[in-house]
Design a protein around this motif. Structure first.
Motif, short mmCIF file in Angstrom:
data_model
loop_
_atom_site.label_atom_id
_atom_site.label_comp_id
_atom_site.label_asym_id
_atom_site.label_seq_id
_atom_site.Cartn_x
_atom_site.Cartn_y
_atom_site.Cartn_z
N THR A 175 56.26 60.26 29.35
CA THR A 175 56.26 61.62 28.79
C THR A 175 54.88 62.01 28.31
O THR A 175 54.36 63.09 28.63
N LEU A 176 54.25 61.13 27.53
CA LEU A 176 52.91 61.41 27.02
C LEU A 176 51.91 61.58 28.15
O LEU A 176 51.05 62.47 28.11
N LEU A 181 47.35 65.74 21.27
CA LEU A 181 47.66 64.42 21.80
C LEU A 181 47.41 63.37 20.73
O LEU A 181 48.22 62.44 20.55
N ASP A 182 46.32 63.49 20.02
CA ASP A 182 45.98 62.56 18.95
C ASP A 182 47.09 62.51 17.91
O ASP A 182 47.54 61.44 17.49
N SER A 183 47.58 63.69 17.50
CA SER A 183 48.61 63.74 16.47
C SER A 183 49.95 63.22 16.98
O SER A 183 50.69 62.57 16.25
N VAL A 184 50.28 63.49 18.25
CA VAL A 184 51.54 63.03 18.82
C VAL A 184 51.54 61.50 18.96
O VAL A 184 52.54 60.84 18.66
N TYR A 227 62.15 65.00 24.81
CA TYR A 227 62.26 63.64 25.35
C TYR A 227 61.32 62.67 24.67
O TYR A 227 61.62 61.47 24.57
N PHE A 228 60.20 63.16 24.17
CA PHE A 228 59.33 62.26 23.41
C PHE A 228 60.01 61.85 22.12
O PHE A 228 59.97 60.67 21.73
N ASP A 229 60.65 62.79 21.43
CA ASP A 229 61.34 62.48 20.18
C ASP A 229 62.43 61.43 20.41
O ASP A 229 62.67 60.57 19.55
N ARG A 230 63.07 61.49 21.57
CA ARG A 230 64.14 60.54 21.89
C ARG A 230 63.61 59.18 22.33
O ARG A 230 64.33 58.19 22.29
N ASN A 231 62.35 59.16 22.76
CA ASN A 231 61.80 57.94 23.37
C ASN A 231 60.40 57.62 22.84
O ASN A 231 59.52 57.24 23.60
N ASN A 232 60.24 57.78 21.52
CA ASN A 232 58.89 57.61 20.98
C ASN A 232 58.49 56.16 20.73
O ASN A 232 57.48 55.89 20.09
N ASN A 233 59.28 55.23 21.28
CA ASN A 233 58.90 53.83 21.15
C ASN A 233 59.31 53.02 22.38
O ASN A 233 59.64 51.85 22.28
N GLU A 239 58.66 76.51 27.47
CA GLU A 239 59.86 75.76 27.88
C GLU A 239 59.51 74.34 28.31
O GLU A 239 60.23 73.39 27.99
N ILE A 240 58.40 74.19 29.02
CA ILE A 240 57.96 72.85 29.41
C ILE A 240 57.62 72.03 28.18
O ILE A 240 58.02 70.87 28.04
N ASP A 241 56.90 72.64 27.26
CA ASP A 241 56.52 71.95 26.03
C ASP A 241 57.74 71.53 25.23
O ASP A 241 57.80 70.42 24.69
N LYS A 242 58.73 72.41 25.16
CA LYS A 242 59.96 72.11 24.42
C LYS A 242 60.69 70.91 25.04
O LYS A 242 61.18 70.03 24.32
#
Length: 362
Positions: free
Chosen positions: A181-182, A192-195, A168-174, A160-163
């Protein structure tokens, strides 16, 4: 005394403060403090990435204010020493913050998003607490309750934490919310490298993400299979001791990075002692490395806990920075040739790993 943990003590968003300027060129942070005993104390505005203090103000009449300019939005911290620590986004515009039983931030787009994230974390925490209460209500033994809680963590809490963090990362990836978030998302070095590779250029350039990339490089250099990274520490008696005095000498070495004040560290000592008693005569060496601690406190704890294996004292942050260690205890098993056989070992997993490698030792 209150020290705000950004993950477990979070708050809902306050009402949005509307700015007349759609493209503000500076920021104003208006803060209120619920605790009137803090009047006269200093509150500090710091950059979370560099830890630099950017500004300070005196709390008066339960209020404080900061003004400045942010060329690029970044993650900041408000700190009242020994009382509060609150994260938020420093961006141009009018930002309202409240320090109290429930910390609040609002007024700019990224802070409204940040507050939404905090609110969702808080809601998730309430669910976790309810799950914990359900287990307590069953009247299980300590061992049974611990086992059930471990299962809940593995099958429900961690997913659930990961989800939530992924959402929020998808919404704020820039932007800077994505940086926060990261920084707080518990990801393996590989993930982490891939994200980070999915982030936009603005986020990749964020100072916090640069810190994480530096940490990632350290993790890669000290991952399982890599050769040990040496360090040398001067001891209280003036002698110097190196990790290489013990590691890479033809034996498996279990190295415990710990501190006297750390409860979980002290909790692992009996497990390490069990392994030492069982395998030391068969070729397993154990080494303690005391970090983030006063030498006299370390020495008192060694005596109190009955630790008989050698120690490198007063190492402070040197080895933790070299090995990318963020929390202790952190236990690493080094192979006879000095390569890292396993790291971040605890409890039963540590016992199983040591038993696995020692059965092949002749």
């Amino acid at each position: 005394m209150k020290n705000r943990n950004l993950f477990f003590l979070v708050a809902a968003a306050a009402a949005t403060v509307v700015s007349c300027n759609s493209n503000p060129s500076s920021y104003t942070i208006d803060g209120t403090v619920a605790d009137s005993t803090l009047n006269g104390d200093m509150v500090y505005l710091t950059d979370m990435a560099s830890r630099d203090v950017l500004d300070s103000a005196v709390i008066a009449d339960n209020k404080f204010q900061f003004k400045g300019k942010a060329d690029t939005a970044f993650v900041g911290m408000l700190q009242v020493p020994s009382f509060y620590r609150m994260g938020f986004i420093v961006e141009n515009g009018h930002i309202a913050v409240e320090l109290g039983e429930t910390d609040k931030v609002s007024g700019t787009p990224l802070n409204d998003e940040f507050a939404s994230f905090m609110n969702d974390i808080d809601s998730l925490n309430q669910i976790f607490i309810a799950k914990q209460q359900e287990i307590i209500a069953k009247g299980l033994s300590d061992e049974e309750a611990s086992a059930e809680w471990d299962k809940v963590q593995l099958t429900f809490i961690m997913p659930e934490i990961d989800k939530l963090f992924s959402h929020y990362f998808d919404r704020n990836n820039n932007n800077a919310v994505g940086a926060w978030t990261l920084f707080n998302w518990d990801l393996s070095p590989e993930r982490l490298d891939s994200v980070i590779n999915l982030a936009g250029e603005t986020l990749k350039a964020d100072p916090l993400v640069k810190v994480m990339n530096q940490r990632l490089e350290i993790w890669k250099k000290t991952a399982e299979g890599q050769m040990f990274t040496d360090f040398t520490i001067e001891q209280p008696d003036g002698t110097k001791v190196s990790l290489s005095d013990y590691v890479g000498k033809g034996k498996y070495v279990l190295v415990d990075f710990w501190a006297s004040w750390c409860g979980p560290c002290r909790g692992e000592i009996p497990n390490i002692k069990e392994l030492y008693d069982k395998y030391h005569a068969k070729g397993l060496d154990v080494l303690g490395v005391a970090v983030w601690d006063k030498p006299e406190d370390t020495q008192a704890a060694i005596k109190e806990l009955g630790i008989v294996w050698p120690q490198i004292i007063n190492a402070q942050q040197i080895p933790t920075e070299l090995y990318g260690i963020q929390g202790i205890p952190h236990i690493i098993l080094f192979a006879p040739d000095g390569t890292i056989a396993a790291r971040d070992l605890r409890d039963e997993a540590m016992k199983e790993k040591v038993a696995e490698v020692m059965k092949n030792v002749k």
